[in-house]
Design an enzyme around this catalytic site. Structure first.
Site, PDB file in Angstrom:
ATOM      1  N   LYS A 181       0.836  -1.214   0.000  1.00  0.00           N
ATOM      2  CA  LYS A 181       0.000   0.000   0.000  1.00  0.00           C
ATOM      3  C   LYS A 181       0.868   1.260   0.000  1.00  0.00           C
ATOM      4  O   LYS A 181       0.659   2.175  -0.791  1.00  0.00           O
ATOM      5  CB  LYS A 181      -0.871  -0.049   1.261  1.00  0.00           C
TER       6      LYS A 181
ATOM      7  N   SER B 128      -1.734   9.483   7.776  1.00  0.00           N
ATOM      8  CA  SER B 128      -0.809   9.144   8.867  1.00  0.00           C
ATOM      9  C   SER B 128       0.590   9.678   8.531  1.00  0.00           C
ATOM     10  O   SER B 128       1.304  10.188   9.400  1.00  0.00           O
ATOM     11  CB  SER B 128      -0.716   7.628   9.051  1.00  0.00           C
TER      12      SER B 128
ATOM     13  N   ASN C  73     -15.156   2.942  11.602  1.00  0.00           N
ATOM     14  CA  ASN C  73     -14.645   4.206  11.070  1.00  0.00           C
ATOM     15  C   ASN C  73     -14.704   4.256   9.536  1.00  0.00           C
ATOM     16  O   ASN C  73     -15.278   5.186   8.955  1.00  0.00           O
ATOM     17  CB  ASN C  73     -13.206   4.393  11.584  1.00  0.00           C
TER      18      ASN C  73
ATOM     19  N   THR D  50      -9.273   7.411   5.678  1.00  0.00           N
ATOM     20  CA  THR D  50      -9.410   6.158   4.931  1.00  0.00           C
ATOM     21  C   THR D  50     -10.596   6.284   3.977  1.00  0.00           C
ATOM     22  O   THR D  50     -10.503   5.978   2.783  1.00  0.00           O
ATOM     23  CB  THR D  50      -9.625   4.976   5.910  1.00  0.00           C
TER      24      THR D  50
ATOM     25  N   LYS E 270       2.331  -4.347  10.916  1.00  0.00           N
ATOM     26  CA  LYS E 270       1.002  -4.434  11.528  1.00  0.00           C
ATOM     27  C   LYS E 270       1.139  -5.050  12.897  1.00  0.00           C
ATOM     28  O   LYS E 270       2.082  -5.811  13.154  1.00  0.00           O
ATOM     29  CB  LYS E 270       0.087  -5.309  10.667  1.00  0.00           C
TER      30      LYS E 270
HETATM   31  N1  GLU Z   1      -4.765   0.615   9.719  1.00  0.00           N
HETATM   32  C1  GLU Z   1      -4.769   1.436   8.553  1.00  0.00           C
HETATM   33  C2  GLU Z   1      -4.488   0.611   7.313  1.00  0.00           C
HETATM   34  O1  GLU Z   1      -4.714  -0.577   7.304  1.00  0.00           O
HETATM   35  C3  GLU Z   1      -3.880   2.662   8.691  1.00  0.00           C
HETATM   36  C4  GLU Z   1      -2.441   2.392   8.977  1.00  0.00           C
HETATM   37  C5  GLU Z   1      -1.631   3.646   9.289  1.00  0.00           C
HETATM   38  O2  GLU Z   1      -2.199   4.725   9.298  1.00  0.00           O
HETATM   39  O3  GLU Z   1      -0.429   3.495   9.541  1.00  0.00           O
HETATM   40  O4  GLU Z   1      -4.121   1.110   6.292  1.00  0.00           O
END
Ligand code: GLU
Length: 415
Positions: A94, A349, A221, A190, A106
């Site tokens: 990503k 972020s 969210n 998001t 993660k």
């Molecule tokens: N948990 C979110 C994702 O899966 C955001 C991760 C982030 O902001 O570092 O993309």
């Protein structure tokens, strides 16, 4: 016979498809097929009744060729090592895809946050950060929110890390409340990304958003804000659900009223004017846009044939299995893959981290304009790769991402 996938197996299949299309060197694929570092921790927590409970936690750092690793932490009763590994790899792809200077990571804690008091949740959050503190930091690995974690949890994360270091370190975590160094627009980022990429896809498909029926699976969210933004562009939100049930009304529902109702009643189920709908029926509703915004492995070989949406915008990570992907591709359903559709979260972020490191804060408009530019450019890049390579949007997204990772690993001298 339908094959059940473990989530990491899904990652490997997706990587394989891109590697084949790119004729990737085997060592590059080998390196991307394994996390560079993978941690498991045990977190003892004093419960309110005086007992001590030991929780399991995970932090996986998948690849850091493009920068420090980045990714959320989920609190969930079913989280496991395989899932966290898969989610970490998706973060690598990503970040590479949208061109932000991060690798992927993660984390997860095996727990049911709905059964914990606020103070137990705080001790668990602090315990997790203390346990992983040697391997995180603004230059190493930067956690963020994910399923069932929120700005309050990020604030505890940041505070615990800062206490351990002896100085304020806002850049160690993103998704914080604004008052302690959060970024304007992070909460809804998001879904803003989902909206920007959906809007681009609709233009290509000549789909009028004002006529579009929208179905959203999951009302956390990403689900709520996706419903809200698509509704603001004229879409009719005809069905939404959460882990307790669903609400369907062909006349459309107001996303904010749905959220209020969920806050008071614990679920969207029973929303006035709607009828109950079970998950399988929700996924197969006739609609223009389906937004899976819940968990992995929701659209599978079992139900992909029943899907009647024209466009699927993956707000969740990993909602579609490779077999389902193929079925939907053959049916002509357009998919905006997760690593593209939901990249708005990590992109803002990144903006938050940049603001923390420079101690200079941007307006909501600045955040939004920069986010839109990144998301639209990434969408166009993936779409043109899919046309040129005659591959589906997911393979195209992986091709763009893997190409950049391969180049970085090459110039760094890793392969
Ligand atoms: N948990 C979110 C994702 O899966 C955001 C991760 C982030 O902001 O570092 O993309």
């Amino acid at each position: 016979m339908v094959k059940e996938y473990g989530v990491y197996e899904v990652v490997l299949k997706q990587l394989e498809a891109a590697a084949d299309a790119l004729k990737l060197a085997p060592q590059t694929k080998e390196l991307l097929a394994e996390p560079v570092r993978n941690f498991k921790v045990a977190i003892p927590v004093k419960m309110d009744d005086g007992s001590v409970k030991v929780f399991k936690g995970f932090r996986c750092q998948h690849n850091d060729a493009l920068g420090p690793t980045k990714g959320g932490v989920r609190f969930h009763p079913q989280v496991d090592e395989d899932e966290v590994k898969a989610l970490a790899a998706w973060m690598t792809f990503k970040c590479a895809l949208v061109g932000i200077p991060y690798g992927g990571a993660k984390g997860g804690i095996l727990c049911n946050p709905k059964e914990l008091s606020n103070s137990e949740l705080e001790r668990l959050s602090r315990g997790f950060i203390a346990a992983i503190s040697p391997i995180i930091g603004p230059e190493k690995d930067i956690p963020a929110p994910d399923v069932y974690t929120n700005p309050q949890v990020m604030s505890w994360f940041m505070d615990e890390f800062s206490r351990l270091k002896g100085f304020n370190s806002p850049g160690v975590v993103t998704g914080k409340p604004l008052i302690v160094g959060g970024s304007a627009g992070r909460d809804s980022a998001t879904a803003r990304g989902v909206m920007f990429t959906t809007r681009e896809a609709c233009i290509l498909m000549k789909l009028d958003l004002k006529e579009a029926r929208v179905v959203v699976q999951g009302y956390g969210n990403a689900g709520f804000y996706s419903a809200k933004f698509l509704h603001e562009l004229g879409g009719k939100v005809i069905a939404v659900n959460d882990s307790s049930g669903g609400a369907f009304n062909p006349e459309g529902m107001d996303p904010l009223a749905l959220l209020d109702y969920k806050h008071s009643n614990g679920s969207v189920k029973g929303f006035p004017g709607s009828v109950n709908i079970v998950n399988d029926d929700l996924l197969s509703l006739e609609c223009e846009i389906l937004v899976p915004a819940a968990l992995e492995n929701q659209i599978t070989a079992d139900n992909a044939g029943d899907i009647r949406a024209k466009l699927i915008a993956e707000a969740a990570n990993g909602p579609t299995t490779p077999e389902a992907d193929q079925i939907l591709f053959e049916k002509g359903v357009m998919i905006i893959p997760d690593i593209l559709a939901n990249a708005g979260g990590v992109t803002v972020s990144y903006f938050e981290w940049v603001q923390n490191l420079s101690n200079y804060y941007w307006t909501a408009e600045e955040v939004d304009t920069k986010l839109e530019r990144i998301m639209v450019e990434a969408f166009r890049n993936v779409y043109s790769t899919s046309i040129e390579g005659k591959v589906n949007m997911r393979v195209a997204a992986y091709m763009v991402a893997v190409n950049k990772l391969a180049e970085a690993m090459k110039v760094r001298g890793w392969i």
